[in-house]
Motif scaffolding. Structure first.
Motif, PDB file in Angstrom:
ATOM      1  N   ASP A 133       1.001  -1.085  -0.131  1.00  0.00           N
ATOM      2  CA  ASP A 133      -0.023  -0.101   0.020  1.00  0.00           C
ATOM      3  C   ASP A 133       0.814   1.290  -0.072  1.00  0.00           C
ATOM      4  OD1 ASP A 133      -2.464  -1.440   0.042  1.00  0.00           O
ATOM      5  OD2 ASP A 133      -2.696  -1.357   2.002  1.00  0.00           O
ATOM      6  N   MET A 134       1.893   1.297   0.747  1.00  0.00           N
ATOM      7  CA  MET A 134       2.798   2.402   0.892  1.00  0.00           C
ATOM      8  C   MET A 134       3.431   2.538  -0.500  1.00  0.00           C
ATOM      9  SD  MET A 134       2.161   3.496   3.857  1.00  0.00           S
ATOM     10  CE  MET A 134       3.432   4.544   4.253  1.00  0.00           C
ATOM     11  N   GLN A 135       3.944   1.423  -1.406  1.00  0.00           N
ATOM     12  CA  GLN A 135       4.302   1.587  -2.515  1.00  0.00           C
ATOM     13  C   GLN A 135       3.402   2.325  -3.296  1.00  0.00           C
ATOM     14  OE1 GLN A 135       5.783  -2.539  -3.053  1.00  0.00           O
ATOM     15  NE2 GLN A 135       7.806  -1.955  -2.571  1.00  0.00           N
ATOM     16  N   PHE A 136       2.139   1.735  -3.289  1.00  0.00           N
ATOM     17  CA  PHE A 136       1.005   2.248  -4.252  1.00  0.00           C
ATOM     18  C   PHE A 136       0.768   3.792  -3.819  1.00  0.00           C
ATOM     19  CE2 PHE A 136      -3.494   3.468  -4.698  1.00  0.00           C
ATOM     20  CZ  PHE A 136      -3.656   3.232  -6.008  1.00  0.00           C
ATOM     21  N   GLY A 137       1.016   4.276  -2.689  1.00  0.00           N
ATOM     22  CA  GLY A 137       0.878   5.518  -2.135  1.00  0.00           C
ATOM     23  C   GLY A 137       2.033   6.463  -2.847  1.00  0.00           C
ATOM     24  N   ASN A 138       3.109   6.077  -2.890  1.00  0.00           N
ATOM     25  CA  ASN A 138       4.264   6.756  -3.639  1.00  0.00           C
ATOM     26  C   ASN A 138       3.906   6.778  -5.217  1.00  0.00           C
ATOM     27  OD1 ASN A 138       5.507   7.065  -1.311  1.00  0.00           O
ATOM     28  ND2 ASN A 138       7.496   5.706  -1.824  1.00  0.00           N
ATOM     29  N   LYS A 139       3.399   5.830  -5.631  1.00  0.00           N
ATOM     30  CA  LYS A 139       3.192   6.233  -7.210  1.00  0.00           C
ATOM     31  C   LYS A 139       2.091   7.084  -7.460  1.00  0.00           C
ATOM     32  CE  LYS A 139       4.465   1.200  -8.314  1.00  0.00           C
ATOM     33  NZ  LYS A 139       3.867  -0.029  -8.679  1.00  0.00           N
ATOM     34  N   MET A 140       1.210   7.057  -6.464  1.00  0.00           N
ATOM     35  CA  MET A 140       0.087   8.074  -6.453  1.00  0.00           C
ATOM     36  C   MET A 140       0.466   9.077  -6.348  1.00  0.00           C
ATOM     37  SD  MET A 140      -2.479   6.480  -7.609  1.00  0.00           S
ATOM     38  CE  MET A 140      -3.610   7.742  -7.825  1.00  0.00           C
ATOM     39  N   ALA A 141       1.413   9.471  -5.422  1.00  0.00           N
ATOM     40  CA  ALA A 141       2.017  10.917  -5.157  1.00  0.00           C
ATOM     41  C   ALA A 141       2.536  11.518  -6.410  1.00  0.00           C
ATOM     42  CB  ALA A 141       2.805  10.845  -3.806  1.00  0.00           C
ATOM     43  N   VAL A 142       3.348  10.473  -7.089  1.00  0.00           N
ATOM     44  CA  VAL A 142       4.241  11.077  -8.169  1.00  0.00           C
ATOM     45  C   VAL A 142       3.378  11.146  -9.272  1.00  0.00           C
ATOM     46  CG1 VAL A 142       5.903  10.322  -9.918  1.00  0.00           C
ATOM     47  CG2 VAL A 142       6.285   9.841  -7.661  1.00  0.00           C
ATOM     48  N   LEU A 143       2.262  10.372  -9.681  1.00  0.00           N
ATOM     49  CA  LEU A 143       1.398  10.653 -10.835  1.00  0.00           C
ATOM     50  C   LEU A 143       0.498  11.699 -10.567  1.00  0.00           C
ATOM     51  CD1 LEU A 143       0.417   6.898 -11.511  1.00  0.00           C
ATOM     52  CD2 LEU A 143       2.059   8.481 -12.951  1.00  0.00           C
ATOM     53  N   SER A 144      -0.291  11.893  -9.414  1.00  0.00           N
ATOM     54  CA  SER A 144      -1.312  13.085  -9.179  1.00  0.00           C
ATOM     55  C   SER A 144      -0.519  14.330  -9.076  1.00  0.00           C
ATOM     56  CB  SER A 144      -1.774  12.762  -7.946  1.00  0.00           C
ATOM     57  OG  SER A 144      -1.037  12.594  -6.957  1.00  0.00           O
ATOM     58  N   GLY A 145       0.884  14.544  -8.630  1.00  0.00           N
ATOM     59  CA  GLY A 145       1.641  15.686  -8.626  1.00  0.00           C
ATOM     60  C   GLY A 145       1.909  15.944  -9.983  1.00  0.00           C
ATOM     61  N   ASP A 146       2.563  15.137 -10.679  1.00  0.00           N
ATOM     62  CA  ASP A 146       2.661  15.188 -12.059  1.00  0.00           C
ATOM     63  C   ASP A 146       1.506  15.916 -13.202  1.00  0.00           C
ATOM     64  OD1 ASP A 146       5.213  14.577 -11.646  1.00  0.00           O
ATOM     65  OD2 ASP A 146       5.024  12.727 -12.833  1.00  0.00           O
ATOM     66  N   PHE A 147       0.284  15.482 -12.538  1.00  0.00           N
ATOM     67  CA  PHE A 147      -1.003  15.744 -13.387  1.00  0.00           C
ATOM     68  C   PHE A 147      -1.218  17.174 -13.060  1.00  0.00           C
ATOM     69  CE2 PHE A 147      -5.536  16.315 -13.070  1.00  0.00           C
ATOM     70  CZ  PHE A 147      -5.954  16.352 -14.130  1.00  0.00           C
ATOM     71  N   LEU A 148      -0.950  17.661 -11.724  1.00  0.00           N
ATOM     72  CA  LEU A 148      -1.341  19.190 -11.239  1.00  0.00           C
ATOM     73  C   LEU A 148      -0.433  20.060 -12.167  1.00  0.00           C
ATOM     74  CD1 LEU A 148      -2.150  18.429  -7.495  1.00  0.00           C
ATOM     75  CD2 LEU A 148      -3.652  19.135  -9.324  1.00  0.00           C
ATOM     76  N   LEU A 149       0.886  19.472 -12.045  1.00  0.00           N
ATOM     77  CA  LEU A 149       1.900  20.369 -12.791  1.00  0.00           C
ATOM     78  C   LEU A 149       1.931  20.523 -14.179  1.00  0.00           C
ATOM     79  CD1 LEU A 149       4.377  21.801 -11.832  1.00  0.00           C
ATOM     80  CD2 LEU A 149       5.583  20.094 -12.017  1.00  0.00           C
TER      81      LEU A 149
END
Length: 340
Positions: free
Chosen positions: A131-147
């Motif tokens: 779950d924590m690895q999944f959270g890291n992926k989501m943090a990267v992808l969603s941050g990139d989406f906003l940027l």
């Protein structure tokens, strides 16, 4: 602070808590939100970041966009742009409102990116590794989406200088955050051996550059003079430095009800205390650090420095004509330079 923000929002025409709503309610981000729900039950920091978008008791999340709108209204239209005043709403150009949204999106993107955790330092109570690895992926992808959304909107402003300014601010953010993280896992988490001048350079990169350059860009969109652009930059820079110093001081000042609040060993009071005390003696006091700083001169020096930056921000404001927006910008400075 809450009262200052509330009054300022009335001046610019709408609550800035809704500034990023158009993007946050998009189909793409709604899908991301559904995925983030899988992290419930873990201690992944992305959850706290997501909660902050809905409710932030300190009113810090939308502060940058609000300041951009206020400085835009305070400056008003330039003589070069008089023919375009019909594009103004509440004294602010539509392009400047877009810039405020862009600034917030960039800030939000970096907040999300900061939620990435070091898998090697996780404990079993933090949550399942998967779950924590999944959270890291989501943090990267969603941050990139906003940027990516911010960069798309930035291009639509069709102003080369504004693109250059905001792009350089993104570069400053990356550099500042990289430095913050590069020393974070050192043994004993000792503070870096740096002086206050180096601290100010690093804090400007990670906390002040985006706001300062966004304020300058807002003046460029209205075709204001180089002098006004520089004064807007100076206000954004020094107000954000005061804001950071105010935050750093909270665990140490009287009446803050924060005696047990966690604090950074690289905060301004700690750095100033280290300079006054000497590196070797400082290291010996690590376990008793918070009480030592309260008893030393670091707090008063940091308060003086906070007020100094506040005064410089106010001095920059003197170059703008009197208005409700200018008063609101001044009140923001007063809110972060007053201590009990």
């Amino acid at each position: 602070w809450s009262q200052v923000v509330s009054e300022a929002e009335k001046i610019v025409g709408y609550p800035t808590s809704f500034m990023s709503l158009r993007c946050l309610l998009s189909d793409e981000l709604s899908n991301i939100a559904m995925q983030v729900r899988k992290l419930v039950g873990t201690k992944h920091p992305l959850l706290d970041t997501a909660r902050g978008f809905v409710y932030d008791s300190r009113n810090n999340l939308q502060m940058r966009g609000l300041v951009v709108l206020l400085i835009s209204k305070a400056a008003g239209p330039s003589t070069a742009e008089l023919s375009f005043q019909h594009n103004m709403v509440s004294g602010i150009y539509s392009s400047q409102r877009s810039l405020a949204e862009i600034t917030e999106l960039i800030h939000t993107a970096f907040l999300v990116h900061r939620g990435i955790v070091n898998i090697g330092e996780l404990k079993s109570c933090d949550g399942p590794l998967k779950d924590m690895q999944f959270g890291n992926k989501m943090a990267v992808l969603s941050g990139d989406f906003l940027l990516a959304n911010a960069c798309t909107s930035l291009a639509q402003l069709q102003n080369t200088k504004v693109v250059e300014l905001i792009s350089s601010a993104i570069g400053d953010l990356v550099q500042g955050i990289y430095y913050e993280n590069s020393k974070s896992s050192e043994e004993n988490c000792l503070t870096d051996d740096i002086g206050i001048s180096t601290w100010k350079e690093q804090v400007f990169l990670s906390n002040g550059a985006l706001l300062a350059k966004s304020c300058q860009a807002a003046m460029e969109l209205a075709k204001h003079s180089t002098e006004i652009q520089d004064m807007a930059f100076q206000y954004g820079k020094h107000m954000s430095m005061s804001h950071k110093l105010h935050s750093d001081l909270q665990p140490f000042v009287k009446g803050s009800s924060s005696d047990t609040m966690a604090f950074s060993l690289n905060s301004a009071p700690a750095i100033l205390h280290q300079e006054l005390l000497g590196r070797e003696a400082w290291i010996k006091q690590i376990r008793e650090l918070q009480e030592a700083i309260k008893a030393g001169k670091g707090v008063t020096s940091a308060i003086d420095l906070c007020c100094c930056h506040g005064n410089r921000a106010l001095a920059a404001l003197e170059h703008f004509p009197p208005s409700d927006a200018r008063d609101a910008l001044a009140n923001i400075v007063y809110a972060v330079t007053r201590f009990a």
